[in-house]
Design a protein around this motif. Structure first.
Motif, PDB file in Angstrom:
ATOM      1  N   VAL A   3       3.636 -14.663  27.513  1.00 56.10           N
ATOM      2  CA  VAL A   3       3.029 -13.471  26.990  1.00 56.10           C
ATOM      3  C   VAL A   3       4.161 -12.577  26.415  1.00 56.10           C
ATOM      4  CG1 VAL A   3       2.198 -11.332  28.066  1.00 56.10           C
ATOM      5  CG2 VAL A   3       1.450 -13.452  29.178  1.00 56.10           C
ATOM      6  N   ASP A   4       5.472 -12.477  26.727  1.00 54.37           N
ATOM      7  CA  ASP A   4       6.472 -11.624  26.051  1.00 54.37           C
ATOM      8  C   ASP A   4       6.800 -12.108  24.910  1.00 54.37           C
ATOM      9  OD1 ASP A   4       8.673 -13.109  26.825  1.00 54.37           O
ATOM     10  OD2 ASP A   4       8.966 -11.871  28.586  1.00 54.37           O
TER      11      ASP A   4
ATOM     12  N   GLY B 270      -3.685 -11.674  32.120  1.00 51.45           N
ATOM     13  CA  GLY B 270      -4.559 -10.799  31.299  1.00 51.45           C
ATOM     14  C   GLY B 270      -5.685  -9.987  32.147  1.00 51.45           C
TER      15      GLY B 270
ATOM     16  N   ARG C 205      -3.776 -14.534  22.281  1.00 52.14           N
ATOM     17  CA  ARG C 205      -2.530 -14.356  22.778  1.00 52.14           C
ATOM     18  C   ARG C 205      -1.691 -15.752  23.180  1.00 52.14           C
ATOM     19  NH1 ARG C 205      -2.677  -8.710  24.596  1.00 52.14           N
ATOM     20  NH2 ARG C 205      -4.628  -8.052  24.127  1.00 52.14           N
TER      21      ARG C 205
ATOM     22  N   THR D  54       1.959   9.720   9.843  1.00 49.40           N
ATOM     23  CA  THR D  54       2.138  10.722  10.927  1.00 49.40           C
ATOM     24  C   THR D  54       3.724  10.338  11.429  1.00 49.40           C
ATOM     25  OG1 THR D  54       1.188   9.265  12.644  1.00 49.40           O
ATOM     26  CG2 THR D  54      -0.167  10.876  11.873  1.00 49.40           C
TER      27      THR D  54
ATOM     28  N   GLN E 145       5.173  13.841  12.661  1.00 49.85           N
ATOM     29  CA  GLN E 145       4.615  14.656  13.808  1.00 49.85           C
ATOM     30  C   GLN E 145       5.559  15.007  15.042  1.00 49.85           C
ATOM     31  OE1 GLN E 145       0.607  13.460  14.861  1.00 49.85           O
ATOM     32  NE2 GLN E 145      -0.242  14.476  13.049  1.00 49.85           N
ATOM     33  N   SER E 146       6.731  14.019  14.972  1.00 53.19           N
ATOM     34  CA  SER E 146       7.446  14.563  16.076  1.00 53.19           C
ATOM     35  C   SER E 146       8.144  15.957  15.931  1.00 53.19           C
ATOM     36  CB  SER E 146       8.690  13.619  16.277  1.00 53.19           C
ATOM     37  OG  SER E 146       9.283  13.174  14.763  1.00 53.19           O
TER      38      SER E 146
ATOM     39  N   PRO F  81       4.153  18.782  14.642  1.00 56.40           N
ATOM     40  CA  PRO F  81       3.264  18.000  15.380  1.00 56.40           C
ATOM     41  C   PRO F  81       1.867  17.935  14.752  1.00 56.40           C
ATOM     42  CG  PRO F  81       4.312  19.592  16.791  1.00 56.40           C
ATOM     43  CD  PRO F  81       4.801  20.002  15.345  1.00 56.40           C
TER      44      PRO F  81
ATOM     45  N   ASN G  94       2.827  -3.375  11.614  1.00 57.79           N
ATOM     46  CA  ASN G  94       2.569  -2.358  12.738  1.00 57.79           C
ATOM     47  C   ASN G  94       1.255  -1.750  12.996  1.00 57.79           C
ATOM     48  OD1 ASN G  94       2.998  -0.730  15.124  1.00 57.79           O
ATOM     49  ND2 ASN G  94       4.914   0.223  14.207  1.00 57.79           N
TER      50      ASN G  94
ATOM     51  N   THR H  12      -0.283  -0.418  15.328  1.00 53.13           N
ATOM     52  CA  THR H  12      -0.671   0.745  16.012  1.00 53.13           C
ATOM     53  C   THR H  12       0.304   1.814  15.595  1.00 53.13           C
ATOM     54  OG1 THR H  12       0.799  -0.164  17.625  1.00 53.13           O
ATOM     55  CG2 THR H  12      -1.331  -0.346  18.040  1.00 53.13           C
ATOM     56  N   GLY H  13       0.962   1.567  14.499  1.00 53.80           N
ATOM     57  CA  GLY H  13       2.243   2.568  13.952  1.00 53.80           C
ATOM     58  C   GLY H  13       1.519   3.660  13.188  1.00 53.80           C
TER      59      GLY H  13
ATOM     60  N   HIS I 106      -5.026  17.421  15.043  1.00 59.29           N
ATOM     61  CA  HIS I 106      -5.479  17.749  16.389  1.00 59.29           C
ATOM     62  C   HIS I 106      -6.137  19.126  16.185  1.00 59.29           C
ATOM     63  CE1 HIS I 106      -1.568  15.723  16.665  1.00 59.29           C
ATOM     64  NE2 HIS I 106      -2.230  14.962  17.228  1.00 59.29           N
TER      65      HIS I 106
END
Lengths: 323, 762
Positions: B162-163, B249, B266, B541, B544-545, B548, B577, B579-580, B610
């Motif tokens: 998994v990892d 899972g 996976r 984004t 955004q740090s 924001p 990435n 989900t980046g 937002h």
């Protein structure tokens, strides 16, 4: 003249998460702690009542910590020599749960080992019925080497395992999923990074009721406003319905406050800083209460007196519900 | 799907289900329905049956219902004359085979026939097994094979699967061409940390026999588990896969679809069929395909190349005697490499194997002439770098070659020609990513202590320090650095990396010409890449740090305001990435071509900010301009008196006609606030045809920091030409001539600036 207070109504809510499992639920805890579930900003009782109170965790170490302030060690006395007795003392002092923080060292000068870590966790579970958060030293490989065996050895307890970071979240999430535990994700003070880690952990199939996040905070005077702002934005996003920001928040004001010079240094400080002990406790309690107001669901403290003060503050904030 | 395979798989399944039924009937008669059935040390019952059907089997008497279900999954073999779709039938038959196989093994456990006995054999760690009928009954590791994997080992390996510490597992079925081939195949897999499950035979001889004869230790300790010497025992591999999904899972017994998908996405497993493939092997393979595990055979079998149930090809044939290679060891290496490609197993590179310290801390290092061993590029020689995409089969991963004289032939502090040619191949690689990856060479090479890298393309300039050369840094090490770093940083899109370093002047000449053709091609490609030519923009984004609610919308003709992210960078970043910070924005319907509104950008502006920003016009500074964080290279601001805009560079500290310096203006432009008339942009946006095109475009620029005019002289010339006014840039004032609005107007009049005659900007 009657004033009508405008009320916000939000589409989203914070996830409800229960820490710890009792005998009936597959664990051995005598009590559990449930956090989250809010549908409004913190303590806006008139908009929507808070279903659960913010909880207070007390931080302990597997052996008498070398880097803690003398003020703290004095307060805990000999109980701090052993994790079991320390945990029991925390329970007696009124903690809601325990956070066991491992460092890189095990017993003596040895590097921390899986056997040492599992023994410490068992000692704590054996001496207190409170739910437990277990946190590794924060180095991905070491964390994995102790947290996986801990997870295996405590199946069903619904411990919170930390820290999940980008480098090791897979291992910890897998260990948590295989053994019915929860995880604590930590990201460095950034809403998007927190969100990204939450997405990655959720993608592995971990339930929404099994993640707590630590968006990182700082002590009063050392950047608390940044931490506050990130927590506030996370809560606002959660209420607006962004599912990946809806995890309850755990922060560590105790560790942060006792790192600050104002609480650490006892000698050679200006007279107007006041008495050292009081100063340290003030620092910790003020930091913690600020973070509770920012929306923290669990604050982790170190001094028993701070526990009493923060508890009193939470009581007051919650009492306004009925006022 | 091949009809041949379908026919044989379906036939194999029918035979196995019948065999299981016969065995079960006999067992029920001899032992009775209450006889317990179980695999050793597992909480998952008979795992495939539990996972797929949700049945918690504990006794023989519960098995007839299971086999009835298996039978219901069987189909007649495809007709010779009338071809109907048979993929579903084949997959069903595969599943029936797995169920029947698991029933058979469960019955064999009842009779003490599993784990299979093999006198004289010693397991190097294995499932503790207690049965009165087994060898000695002490559960010891001697005299038998492993049989099913227990839960303890499942947890330990499962977590590594998994990892990602363990890339995947190989279910090896059959018998290799020779003992040497068997050993090499397993060694190659072990080197990559891939778990090996062994089973099956060809004419009675199994790969387990081959490895045992060669003295290879088999068992948990060596990551090679001998299940059994028949094909049926391969079921344990799928039991392991099913339990992985159940354990890691968060799935429950009976969630068949979820368990199969989990494995496909996976668990990077594949079946390696060695030797002749019979009906039973075909049907077992069809079972594995349900899990998304492809099959690679070392014999001639029909291939199933289209993608569908598996991520890539379903069945691939790589006949052993057709594999290139001087000996079995080389052939084994290629076969294993092929398996890895077909399954999409990602290899992780932990370290950069060079003799000097390596890390981003060394990136800024300067190697002075006096400390230099040799240099490439600069004044005395030529140096270039060229990264190109190649086909998977044309790249040998990890191959590094130096063609021409080595470093030792260069005199001290001397220089030499060098061309670094990197060939990358990957399932998700695109030609558009070439420049994005090539630009990374600068950072990767600079990470080595004692190496300095400046420039890119054909103006690359590299120095090696004496210190680095003294500890053994060689030209080959450039290749090692690039191989390791491309894998570790871009593994999502890069599967194979091969580096050739040319130092032979004649070859450098030829390769340089080829590289220049590629650079030229890319330049033209970028010019053709317009906003109208794509259907997705990207969000950014990253900032955004600290800002924001700011979000950049990056399009081919409008790069990020920091200048660091163009559309291609964002596209590559998203591939790497998912989900980046760079997410695709589907444009949808175009609402306003002039101002630049699409349904997609409109929706995204609200979500990304937002709710702070309602709408963003891609091409206007006057209505709904894009917000900014604080990283902008330039600020564009309307000067109402001049009916145009000024452009101030971050590097310009002087007073502007707006009465404010850059730093004061930055406060107005940044922070994610929409301020009509003020905008922070990347400097290359200035030369885009879409630069405030809704407001009149570049001809609106009445004032511009001189540093921009100089740095971008060539590009601005092109803009002037496009505007049909070769003198356009000379008509624009800068801080050398004008620092107030009062000075600006007469200056513009004197230079006949077009903005004065344009429609009012308001």
């Amino acid at each position: 003249m009657p004033v009508e207070i405008p009320k916000d109504s939000w589409p989203g809510a914070v996830n409800t998460v229960t820490l710890g499992a009792t005998g009936d639920q597959g664990g051995s805890r005598t009590s559990t702690v449930t956090i989250g579930g809010e549908r409004s900003l913190p303590f806006m009782h008139f908009e929507s009542p808070m279903p659960h109170r913010p909880a207070i965790a007390m931080e302990i170490a597997p052996a008498r910590p070398a880097d803690w302030s003398a003020v703290l060690l004095e307060a805990w006395g000999a109980t701090a020599d052993d994790p079991g007795s320390w945990a029991r003392a925390c329970e007696e002092a009124g903690a809601d749960l325990i956070l066991l923080q491992f460092g890189l060292k095990g017993s003596g000068d040895e590097p921390v080992s899986a056997d040492f870590a599992v023994a410490a966790v068992k000692a704590v579970l054996g001496s207190t019925g409170l739910p437990l958060v277990v946190v590794g030293p924060g180095q991905a490989e070491v964390d994995n080497s102790i947290l996986v065996p801990i997870a295996d050895a405590t199946k069903g307890e619904r411990l919170v395992l930390g820290l999940c970071e980008e480098g090791n979240y897979r291992t910890l999430v897998a260990a948590a999923m295989a053994n019915d535990h929860l995880v604590l994700g930590k990201t460095p003070m950034d809403v998007n990074l927190a969100k990204q880690l939450n997405i990655l952990m959720s993608d592995m199939g971990l339930g929404r009721d099994r993640v707590v996040m630590d968006p990182t905070t700082a002590a009063l005077g050392y950047g608390i406003e940044y931490g506050y702002s990130v927590m506030e934005r996370l809560r606002l996003a959660a209420l607006q319905g962004d599912g990946m920001t809806q995890f309850p928040i755990l922060v560590t004001p105790g560790a942060e406050a006792w790192k600050a010079k104002e609480s650490k240094v006892g000698e050679g400080t200006p007279a107007e800083w006041g008495e050292w002990r009081q100063r340290g406790m003030n620092w910790e309690a003020l930091t913690a209460v600020s973070l509770v107001e920012a929306g923290a669901h669990v604050v982790v403290l170190r001094h028993p007196e701070s526990l009493r003060r923060v508890r009193a503050a939470i009581d007051e904030l919650m009492a306004s519900e009925t006022a | 799907m091949s009809r041949y395979i379908a026919t044989r798989a379906i036939r194999g399944a029918n035979a196995l289900v019948s065999e299981a039924e016969a065995m079960l009937e006999q067992a029920l008669g001899e032992r009775g329905p209450e006889t317990p059935v179980a695999f050793p040390n597992t909480a998952y019952y008979l795992p495939v049956i539990f996972g797929m059907m949700g049945k918690e089997i504990g006794q023989l008497g519960e098995l007839p219902g299971i086999l009835a279900h298996a039978r219901s999954l069987l189909h007649p073999t495809p007709s010779e004359e009338h071809w109907t779709p048979y993929l579903g039938e084949t997959l069903d038959s595969g599943m029936a085979t797995l169920i029947a196989a698991e029933v058979i093994e469960a019955i064999r456990y009842v009779y003490g026939l599993q784990p299979e006995s093999m006198p004289g054999f010693k397991l190097a760690g294995g499932t503790a097994f207690t049965s009165p009928d087994s060898d000695g009954g002490d559960g010891g590791p001697d005299g038998h094979l492993n049989g099913a994997i227990d839960d303890i080992q499942l947890r330990s390996w499962g977590i590594q699967l998994v990892d990602g510490r363990m890339p995947g597992f190989a279910a090896i079925v059959g018998c290799a061409r020779s003992n040497e081939a068997a050993v090499q195949i397993v060694r190659q897999l072990q080197q990559r940390n891939i778990l090996c499950f062994l089973s099956g035979n060809v004419n009675g001889r199994s790969i387990i026999d081959q490895l045992a004869e060669e003295g290879v230790e088999l068992g948990y300790d060596t990551y090679t588990v001998p299940f059994g010497r028949d094909t049926i025992s391969a079921i344990y591999a799928l039991g392991f896969a099913t339990r992985s999904a159940l354990t890691f899972g968060g799935l429950k017994g009976g969630q068949a679809r979820e368990i199969l998908t989990y494995n496909k996405d996976r668990v990077f497993a594949f079946v390696l069929a060695l030797g002749e493939v019979d009906d039973l092997k075909y049907s077992a393979a069809a079972g594995a395909i349900n899990f998304g595990f492809p099959v690679i055979a070392d014999t001639v079998i029909p291939q199933i190349l289209p993608t569908g149930v598996t991520t890539y090809e379903h069945v691939v044939s790589m006949p052993w005697n057709e594999i290139e290679g001087a000996d079995d060891s080389e052939k084994a290496k290629r076969l294993v490499q092929k398996c890895i490609e077909v399954r999409g197993v990602k290899i992780r590179m932990a370290d950069v194997p060079v003799p000097v310290p390596y890390g981003s801390a060394f990136e800024g290092e300067v190697v002075r002439k006096a400390d230099m061993r040799a240099e490439f590029g600069g004044r005395g020689s030529r140096c270039f770098e060229h990264l190109k995409m190649a086909k998977l089969d044309d790249v040998t991963d990890g191959k590094i070659e130096v063609v021409g004289p080595d470093l030792s032939t260069v005199e001290d502090q001397g220089s030499m020609d060098m061309g670094i040619v990197v060939e990358v191949a990957g399932r998700k690689m695109e030609q558009d990513f070439e420049p994005v990856l090539e630009r990374q060479i600068h950072y990767f090479v600079n990470g080595a202590s004692g190496i300095q890298h400046i420039g890119q393309r054909d103006i690359t300039w590299i120095r090696i320090s004496k210190k680095a050369a003294d500890v053994g840094f060689s030209l080959e090490d450039f290749g090692k650095i690039l191989h390791a770093r491309f894998h570790s940083d871009f593994g999502a899109i890069v599967d194979k990396v091969q580096v050739t370093i040319f130092t032979d002047p004649a070859l450098v000449e030829g390769r340089l010409a080829e590289a220049r053709r590629a650079y030229d091609f890319r330049n033209r490609r970028l010019a053709d890449l317009t906003d109208d030519a794509v259907d997705e923009f990207y969000s950014c984004t990253l900032c955004q740090s600290f800002a924001p609610n700011h979000v950049c919308i990056v399009s081919p003709e409008r790069l990020g305001l920091c200048g660091a992210y163009n559309w291609l960078d964002c596209k590559a970043s998203f591939s790497i990435n998912p989900t980046g910070p760079n997410q695709p924005i589907r444009l949808g319907r175009k609402l306003d071509a002039v101002s630049g509104y699409w349904e997609g950008t409109k929706d995204y502006a609200r979500i990304g900010s937002h709710g702070v920003v309602e709408e963003v016009a891609m091409y206007s500074i006057m209505q709904n301009p894009m917000t900014a964080c604080g990283c902008f290279e330039c600020i564009v601001m309307v000067i109402p008196e001049a009916n145009g805009v000024m452009v101030v560079s971050r590097e310009d500290t002087s007073m502007t006609p707006a009465g404010m310096t850059f730093s004061t203006l930055a406060g107005m432009a940044g922070g994610g606030i929409q301020t009509p008339g003020v905008m922070g942009v990347g400097k290359y946006y200035l030369i885009s045809p879409k630069f405030i095109s809704a407001d009149g475009g570049f001809k609106r620029v009445v004032w511009m920091s001189s540093v921009l005019k100089e740095a971008m002289a060539r590009e601005l010339e092109v803009v002037a030409e496009r505007a049909g006014d070769a003198e356009l840039i000379e008509r624009i004032a800068d801080e050398r001539s004008v620092t107030s609005v009062d000075e600006l107007l007469p200056w513009l009049e004197a230079h006949a600036h077009p903005a004065l005659a344009m429609d009012p900007i308001f």
